[in-house]
Design a protein around this motif. Sequence first.
Motif, PDB file in Angstrom:
ATOM      1  N   GLY A 197      13.387   7.845   1.778  1.00 44.55           N
ATOM      2  CA  GLY A 197      13.311   8.463   3.296  1.00 44.55           C
ATOM      3  C   GLY A 197      11.999   7.679   3.804  1.00 44.55           C
ATOM      4  N   GLY A 198      11.062   7.148   3.055  1.00 47.24           N
ATOM      5  CA  GLY A 198      10.215   6.465   3.550  1.00 47.24           C
ATOM      6  C   GLY A 198      10.226   5.208   4.433  1.00 47.24           C
ATOM      7  N   HIS A 199       9.388   4.609   5.023  1.00 48.36           N
ATOM      8  CA  HIS A 199       9.412   3.339   5.744  1.00 48.36           C
ATOM      9  C   HIS A 199       8.338   2.377   5.405  1.00 48.36           C
ATOM     10  N   VAL A 200       8.949   1.095   5.347  1.00 51.04           N
ATOM     11  CA  VAL A 200       7.976  -0.166   4.917  1.00 51.04           C
ATOM     12  C   VAL A 200       7.765  -0.976   6.489  1.00 51.04           C
ATOM     13  N   VAL A 201       6.610  -1.234   6.714  1.00 49.97           N
ATOM     14  CA  VAL A 201       5.961  -2.165   7.936  1.00 49.97           C
ATOM     15  C   VAL A 201       5.562  -3.085   7.128  1.00 49.97           C
ATOM     16  N   ARG A 202       5.484  -4.237   7.556  1.00 51.34           N
ATOM     17  CA  ARG A 202       4.854  -5.330   6.793  1.00 51.34           C
ATOM     18  C   ARG A 202       3.875  -6.032   8.129  1.00 51.34           C
ATOM     19  N   VAL A 203       2.514  -6.085   7.508  1.00 47.72           N
ATOM     20  CA  VAL A 203       1.537  -6.371   8.397  1.00 47.72           C
ATOM     21  C   VAL A 203       1.092  -7.545   7.990  1.00 47.72           C
ATOM     22  N   HIS A 204       1.252  -8.971   8.927  1.00 45.85           N
ATOM     23  CA  HIS A 204       0.644 -10.088   8.519  1.00 45.85           C
ATOM     24  C   HIS A 204      -0.654 -10.251   9.223  1.00 45.85           C
ATOM     25  N   VAL A 205      -1.594 -10.601   8.116  1.00 39.73           N
ATOM     26  CA  VAL A 205      -2.939 -10.781   8.640  1.00 39.73           C
ATOM     27  C   VAL A 205      -3.296 -12.336   8.654  1.00 39.73           C
ATOM     28  N   PRO A 206      -3.684 -12.571   9.856  1.00 41.63           N
ATOM     29  CA  PRO A 206      -4.022 -14.246  10.047  1.00 41.63           C
ATOM     30  C   PRO A 206      -4.941 -14.752   9.340  1.00 41.63           C
ATOM     31  N   HIS A 263      -0.106  12.476   1.534  1.00 39.69           N
ATOM     32  CA  HIS A 263       0.220  11.537   2.642  1.00 39.69           C
ATOM     33  C   HIS A 263       1.308  12.380   3.263  1.00 39.69           C
ATOM     34  N   ALA A 264       2.105  13.304   2.868  1.00 39.68           N
ATOM     35  CA  ALA A 264       3.172  14.009   3.403  1.00 39.68           C
ATOM     36  C   ALA A 264       2.538  14.976   4.549  1.00 39.68           C
ATOM     37  N   SER A 265       1.524  15.488   4.449  1.00 44.68           N
ATOM     38  CA  SER A 265       1.071  16.584   5.095  1.00 44.68           C
ATOM     39  C   SER A 265       0.072  16.249   6.068  1.00 44.68           C
ATOM     40  N   ASP A 266      -0.375  14.707   6.197  1.00 48.18           N
ATOM     41  CA  ASP A 266      -1.341  14.408   6.789  1.00 48.18           C
ATOM     42  C   ASP A 266      -1.294  13.047   7.353  1.00 48.18           C
ATOM     43  N   ARG A 267      -1.029  12.859   8.642  1.00 44.08           N
ATOM     44  CA  ARG A 267      -0.747  11.851   9.379  1.00 44.08           C
ATOM     45  C   ARG A 267      -2.071  10.740   9.674  1.00 44.08           C
ATOM     46  N   VAL A 276       3.966   1.177   3.048  1.00 43.47           N
ATOM     47  CA  VAL A 276       4.879   2.296   2.735  1.00 43.47           C
ATOM     48  C   VAL A 276       4.632   3.545   2.975  1.00 43.47           C
ATOM     49  N   THR A 277       5.386   3.946   4.149  1.00 46.78           N
ATOM     50  CA  THR A 277       4.837   5.442   4.769  1.00 46.78           C
ATOM     51  C   THR A 277       5.944   6.472   4.504  1.00 46.78           C
ATOM     52  N   HIS A 278       5.232   7.644   4.293  1.00 42.43           N
ATOM     53  CA  HIS A 278       5.985   9.075   3.894  1.00 42.43           C
ATOM     54  C   HIS A 278       6.996   9.178   5.138  1.00 42.43           C
ATOM     55  N   GLY A 279       8.236   9.558   4.609  1.00 42.65           N
ATOM     56  CA  GLY A 279       9.233   9.822   5.369  1.00 42.65           C
ATOM     57  C   GLY A 279       9.197  11.127   6.269  1.00 42.65           C
ATOM     58  N   ASP A 280       8.350  12.062   5.921  1.00 45.83           N
ATOM     59  CA  ASP A 280       8.091  13.304   6.500  1.00 45.83           C
ATOM     60  C   ASP A 280       7.522  13.040   7.893  1.00 45.83           C
ATOM     61  N   HIS A 281       6.949  11.971   8.345  1.00 45.82           N
ATOM     62  CA  HIS A 281       6.338  11.515   9.346  1.00 45.82           C
ATOM     63  C   HIS A 281       7.407  10.834  10.456  1.00 45.82           C
ATOM     64  N   GLY A 282       8.372  10.613  10.065  1.00 43.97           N
ATOM     65  CA  GLY A 282       9.478   9.839  10.924  1.00 43.97           C
ATOM     66  C   GLY A 282       9.085   8.184  11.067  1.00 43.97           C
ATOM     67  N   HIS A 283       9.364   7.784  11.878  1.00 38.74           N
ATOM     68  CA  HIS A 283       9.453   6.374  12.036  1.00 38.74           C
ATOM     69  C   HIS A 283       7.971   5.811  12.522  1.00 38.74           C
ATOM     70  N   PRO A 284       7.667   4.788  11.766  1.00 35.23           N
ATOM     71  CA  PRO A 284       6.182   4.609  12.063  1.00 35.23           C
ATOM     72  C   PRO A 284       5.758   4.120  13.460  1.00 35.23           C
ATOM     73  N   SER A 285       6.885   3.745  14.199  1.00 34.78           N
ATOM     74  CA  SER A 285       6.616   3.283  15.817  1.00 34.78           C
ATOM     75  C   SER A 285       6.051   4.545  16.515  1.00 34.78           C
ATOM     76  N   GLU A 286       6.229   5.813  15.967  1.00 31.77           N
ATOM     77  CA  GLU A 286       5.918   7.135  16.664  1.00 31.77           C
ATOM     78  C   GLU A 286       4.509   7.392  16.573  1.00 31.77           C
ATOM     79  N   ALA A 334       0.866  -1.258  -0.004  1.00 31.18           N
ATOM     80  CA  ALA A 334       0.073  -0.013  -0.129  1.00 31.18           C
ATOM     81  C   ALA A 334       0.875   1.215   0.000  1.00 31.18           C
ATOM     82  N   ASN A 335       0.902   2.008  -0.908  1.00 33.53           N
ATOM     83  CA  ASN A 335       1.570   3.288  -1.153  1.00 33.53           C
ATOM     84  C   ASN A 335       1.055   4.338  -0.480  1.00 33.53           C
ATOM     85  N   LEU A 336       1.569   4.896   0.707  1.00 29.83           N
ATOM     86  CA  LEU A 336       1.254   5.719   1.709  1.00 29.83           C
ATOM     87  C   LEU A 336       2.049   6.666   1.666  1.00 29.83           C
ATOM     88  N   GLU A 337       2.834   7.084   0.543  1.00 33.32           N
ATOM     89  CA  GLU A 337       3.757   7.937   0.595  1.00 33.32           C
ATOM     90  C   GLU A 337       3.927   8.987  -0.340  1.00 33.32           C
TER      91      GLU A 337
END
Length: 105
Positions: free
Chosen positions: A96-105, A33-37, A60-70, A26-29
Amino acid sequence: MSTHDDHDHGDVQPVTDRVHDTSWSANLEKPEHASDRDLVRRQAVDAIEHTAGGNHVNLVTHGDHGHPSEYLYPTLEEEFDGSDLDWEYIEQCGCGGHVVRVHVP
């Protein structure tokens, strides 16, 4: 869980309009997306909900928001509390973007 009607995001296209019966990204960058968390969080939830069990979605999140853990991890914890959903940080892209893999059971 928030729905599209809970937020006014103008003419932003949805991240997907079908259930994916395979693993996908999913392209979230995009520029919107850059201006809207909130948009990133909402569309991340939508992407997960549109992923068939036994597959994963790469958010795949936009780098402007920092690390997805935040900002993204707390949303996933809240929205999917009690589910067997599992996610992992994969990498930071060269752009600069970040990739988080979500496993759906």
